[in-house]
Design a protein around this motif. Structure first.
Motif, short mmCIF file in Angstrom:
data_model
loop_
_atom_site.label_atom_id
_atom_site.label_comp_id
_atom_site.label_asym_id
_atom_site.label_seq_id
_atom_site.Cartn_x
_atom_site.Cartn_y
_atom_site.Cartn_z
N PRO A 163 0.83 -1.21 0.00
CA PRO A 163 0.00 0.00 0.00
C PRO A 163 0.87 1.26 0.00
N LEU A 164 0.39 2.31 -0.68
CA LEU A 164 1.15 3.53 -0.81
C LEU A 164 0.33 4.73 -0.37
N ALA A 165 0.98 5.88 -0.31
CA ALA A 165 0.34 7.16 0.01
C ALA A 165 1.15 8.25 -0.66
N ASP A 166 0.57 9.44 -0.77
CA ASP A 166 1.29 10.53 -1.42
C ASP A 166 1.42 11.77 -0.55
N GLY A 167 1.10 11.64 0.73
CA GLY A 167 1.23 12.77 1.64
C GLY A 167 -0.06 13.16 2.31
#
Length: 360
Positions: free
Chosen positions: A40-44
């Protein structure tokens, strides 16, 4: 076949880990023999701290009491990594999702709580701070944050400027407070400048609840803030930096008051959780978020995943609530949840991913 699943959150419905799990479930229904890995990722924005803390072993999750965007006390979580880096999510303090719709007013909301989180991280011994920008309810240019860090924002009569973007037009001078003392990275998901047609007020003000008549007032306040800050503090100008307009101008405030540098949030998270390393051995990468549209290309998770996976020679598939025709052809295949996605997001994400897997 090796499959890496790397989505962002589906805003308002699924966190990034929940979306990844739903995608993995759908994929394995169609192709049970594949090697499936979830990253899983996020961008801020929302979920930034949670994604990093879950992926980096030995991370401490710490809770601080801070002011929310409306100035009321709230609990905000931040993370202290084993190497001494702190990871802060501005949306934990001044997030739009934390305010009821009738409390959303960027004329009055504040980033004060972000400054409190920065101070908490320094007091805990952080040697470097990464601040995720995104999902904020504010357009105050980081003025509230600056106040929390001890900077003085004064009117011509010597009294302090009141909290809230509507009062920034009265700003006459800035008296700098003590330096934060540690390097700061602003993890952004957009490249907008502070001012102008692509700036914080015009682009993000309406998303945070600004009425049409509020936008010129917000723009005037941010312009005044930039003029005074760039006159009274060394190191500028900062207003035209790509990302200065992020989180309603909080990017500008971090650059001016904390000497922050800008990095794309998705790349920052990638470095922390190891997505590119996983993608290097993948045959297929599956990504997604709430919408794939023109804004996705500004630096959000699917754009980063697409570039990294393409460089590794993997096919890239995407599932989203909505897929804009202008970006669809960038991917090997896409699937949209449709209008019912808000109510049955997890089941539909799994179903659409299963459909993509069967099309292989």
């Amino acid at each position: 076949m090796r499959v890496v699943i790397a989505p962002d959150k589906f805003k308002g419905t699924l966190t990034a880990p929940e979306a990844a799990q739903a995608m993995a479930s759908g994929w394995t229904r169609a192709r049970p023999g594949d090697d499936v890995v979830c990253v899983p990722l996020a961008d801020g924005g929302d979920g930034f701290v949670g994604v990093v803390a879950s992926a980096v072993a030995g991370t401490q999750r710490i809770t601080a009491e801070v002011a929310d965007a409306a100035g009321h006390a709230t609990s905000a979580e931040w993370a202290l990594l084993p190497d001494g880096r702190a990871v802060i999510e501005s949306a934990q303090a001044c997030g739009l999702a934390r305010l009821a719709e009738d409390r959303r007013d960027p004329m009055t909301t504040t980033t004060y709580g972000v400054g409190q989180l920065l101070r908490a991280a320094v007091d805990r011994g952080a040697t470097r701070i990464v601040v995720g920008l995104g999902g904020s309810a504010t357009v105050d240019g980081g003025a509230g944050m600056a106040l929390a860090l001890g900077h003085r924002l004064l009117r011509a009569d010597g009294n302090g400027v009141k909290v809230g973007a509507r009062h920034l037009r009265a700003l006459a001078s800035v008296v700098p407070g003590p330096p934060l003392g540690v390097p700061v990275v602003a993890a952004v998901d957009v490249r907008n400048p502070l001012l102008g047609a692509d700036g914080a007020a015009a682009v993000f003000g309406p998303q945070k609840g600004a009425r049409p008549q509020d936008v010129p007032v917000l723009e005037e306040g941010l312009a005044r803030l930039a003029d005074v800050v760039e006159r009274d503090l060394p190191g500028g100008p900062w207003r035209d930096l790509p990302g200065a307009g992020a989180a309603g101008g909080l990017g500008f405030g971090l650059a001016a008051f904390c000497a922050a540098t800008f990095e794309l949030g998705a790349a920052v998270v990638d470095d922390l959780v190891g997505f590119s390393a996983a993608a290097a051995t993948a045959d297929v990468v599956v990504t997604g978020e709430g919408a794939l549209d023109a804004q996705t290309e500004q630096g959000k998770v699917p754009a980063h995943v697409l570039a990294s996976a393409r460089a590794a020679g993997a096919r890239v598939l995407a599932v989203a609530g909505h897929v804009d025709a202008r970006v669809r052809e960038r991917y090997d295949a896409t699937a949209a949840l449709g209008p019912e996605g808000l109510e049955h997001a997890a089941a539909l994400v799994a179903q659409r991913t299963e459909e993509l897997a069967r099309r292989l």
